[in-house]
Design a protein around this motif. Structure first.
Motif, short mmCIF file in Angstrom:
data_model
loop_
_atom_site.label_atom_id
_atom_site.label_comp_id
_atom_site.label_asym_id
_atom_site.label_seq_id
_atom_site.Cartn_x
_atom_site.Cartn_y
_atom_site.Cartn_z
N LEU A 178 -15.74 15.02 15.15
CA LEU A 178 -16.36 15.68 16.30
C LEU A 178 -17.04 16.99 15.89
O LEU A 178 -18.21 17.23 16.22
CB LEU A 178 -15.31 15.95 17.39
N ARG A 199 -20.06 16.43 13.66
CA ARG A 199 -21.24 15.98 14.41
C ARG A 199 -21.86 17.13 15.20
O ARG A 199 -23.08 17.20 15.35
CB ARG A 199 -20.83 14.85 15.35
N LEU A 242 -21.04 8.15 17.91
CA LEU A 242 -19.92 8.65 17.11
C LEU A 242 -19.08 7.49 16.60
O LEU A 242 -18.70 6.60 17.36
CB LEU A 242 -19.05 9.58 17.97
N GLU A 291 -21.00 13.74 9.47
CA GLU A 291 -19.99 12.95 10.18
C GLU A 291 -19.18 12.09 9.22
O GLU A 291 -17.96 11.95 9.36
CB GLU A 291 -20.63 12.08 11.25
#
Length: 402
Positions: free
Chosen positions: A65, A68, A201, A326
């Motif tokens: 998280l 990103r 994601l 990520e």
């Protein structure tokens, strides 16, 4: 060695390595520091395991998280905000008398706010060196990283024994803040902009190399954390021998990283390096004496940094630049969970079966980390003679026809 000195003279490389090492160093200290601190307060390794488990859950959520978010908000704002929250949480856990449940809740917050230093620096590296230098740089970085995961607990142990367990945790918080400020102040951090990823994601985990690196990174760091807990339990809190043994473990990793840094990365590379770690940890379980543990862990350490170098290399060569942060976030999450879970499982094992059981746990994690890439070698990229820089992002170009 000459090639490493040449690499360190490349503008930006040495200061990036130094800053990210300092900023990430606390996470090599905290698992063992909290293990000793909480066991001392509650007289239970199990209680310490619960707190570390809660922290690992927060880290698991945070890794991808926050990585990103750096593509959306920029590296500096995300790192500064998470650094502040994480440092405050750690200090509260060290200084305020709390129940196990309260420590678990604050530990979860500390894990959730883990600064995404590792994904940031791994994203910057391909932008400051050429493709031929990237493999040695990953190897050098992996060798330096072992100062975090292996030498960090040595410092935590010494400070806990010579000063106090609270002092060990506060020292980790100091490194977190000082290193974080140093890192965000570097010009390279400001110059490199992570493109906003267009994928959802977690989609990057569909890349076999990313998933493989995440899983094996988890097993490798869990093995290190478990053996650290076992060594401390073997020699007890009143002896400095644990620190010396773990220091020799670190020396083995540094030797391995520098010696094997230029070795070709073929389909068997990761399994072969993990096999070295597995053999060393298996030997360590035979006799729990100072000299035998030192020798066995020296052998085990030789495979650690080279294994990390392979993990970084296969991820870099398998994803687009916009997905690197990520991807490394997931890999870092695996490693951070491994550190906490290795300590937690080892802690419960020590409570029930004695110190040698933690060494068994470590060897088991390492063996799993050897078997998985061996069985999945067809998903392991063959990087021999290949450029391991991230895949460039491409966008459609609008052409105006007159």
């Amino acid at each position: 060695m000459k090639s490493y000195w040449t690499l360190l003279r490349t503008p930006g490389v040495s200061r990036l390595i130094g800053a990210q090492l300092t900023a990430r160093f606390p996470f090599g200290m905290l698992s063992l520091a909290f293990l000793i601190h909480i066991e001392h307060i509650f007289d239970s390794y199990g209680a310490a395991g619960l707190v570390l488990g809660a922290m690992s859950i927060g880290q698991a959520i945070a890794g991808p998280l926050t990585s990103r978010l750096m593509g959306q908000l920029g590296m500096r704002p995300v790192i500064i905000a998470t650094m502040f929250i994480c440092a405050v949480s750690i200090v509260v856990m060290a200084l305020v008398p709390l129940s196990v449940l309260s420590l678990m809740l604050i530990g979860f917050v500390a894990g959730l706010s883990t600064p995404p230093i590792q994904p940031a620096v791994r994203t910057i590296y391909p932008k400051i060196v050429n493709s031929r230098q990237l493999t040695p740089l990953f190897s050098l970085d992996a060798s330096a990283q072992e100062i975090i995961w292996v030498l960090g607990p040595v410092i935590a142990t010494f400070v806990a024994l010579q000063v106090s367990t609270t002092a060990g945790i506060l020292l980790a918080a100091f490194f977190l803040v000082a290193g974080g400020i140093w890192f965000v102040s570097l010009p390279e951090v400001g110059r490199v902009r992570i493109p906003r990823s267009r994928r959802k994601l977690g989609v990057v985990l569909k890349k076999p190399a990313v998933l493989l690196s995440t899983i094996v990174g988890f097993t490798l760091v869990a093995a290190c954390a478990a053996v650290e807990a076992g060594v401390v339990a073997v020699f007890g809190h009143g002896s400095a021998d644990a620190g010396w043994v773990l220091g020799i473990f670190a020396i083995g990793s540094l030797i391995g990283g520098l010696a094997l840094g230029h070795s070709p990365i073929g389909p068997w590379a990761l399994a072969a390096r993990m096999l070295i770690v597995t053999i060393g940890l298996a030997l360590a379980s035979l006799w729990l004496t100072f000299w035998w543990l030192s020798l066995a862990l020296l052998v085990a350490g030789v495979g650690i940094a080279p294994a990390f170098a392979v993990l970084f290399g296969i991820v870099s060569a398998s994803v687009k630049f916009s997905d690197t942060a990520e991807a490394y976030g997931w890999v870092g999450t695996g490693q951070l969970i491994g550190a906490a879970m290795g300590s937690a499982i080892a802690g419960f094992s020590i409570d029930h079966s004695g110190p040698v059981s933690a060494i068994y746990v470590a060897a088991g994690f390492a063996a799993l980390g050897c078997i998985i890439p061996a069985l999945g070698r067809r998903w392991h990229p063959d990087l021999r003679g290949r450029d391991i820089s991230p895949i460039p992002d491409t966008e459609p170009i609008q052409v105006q026809v007159s």
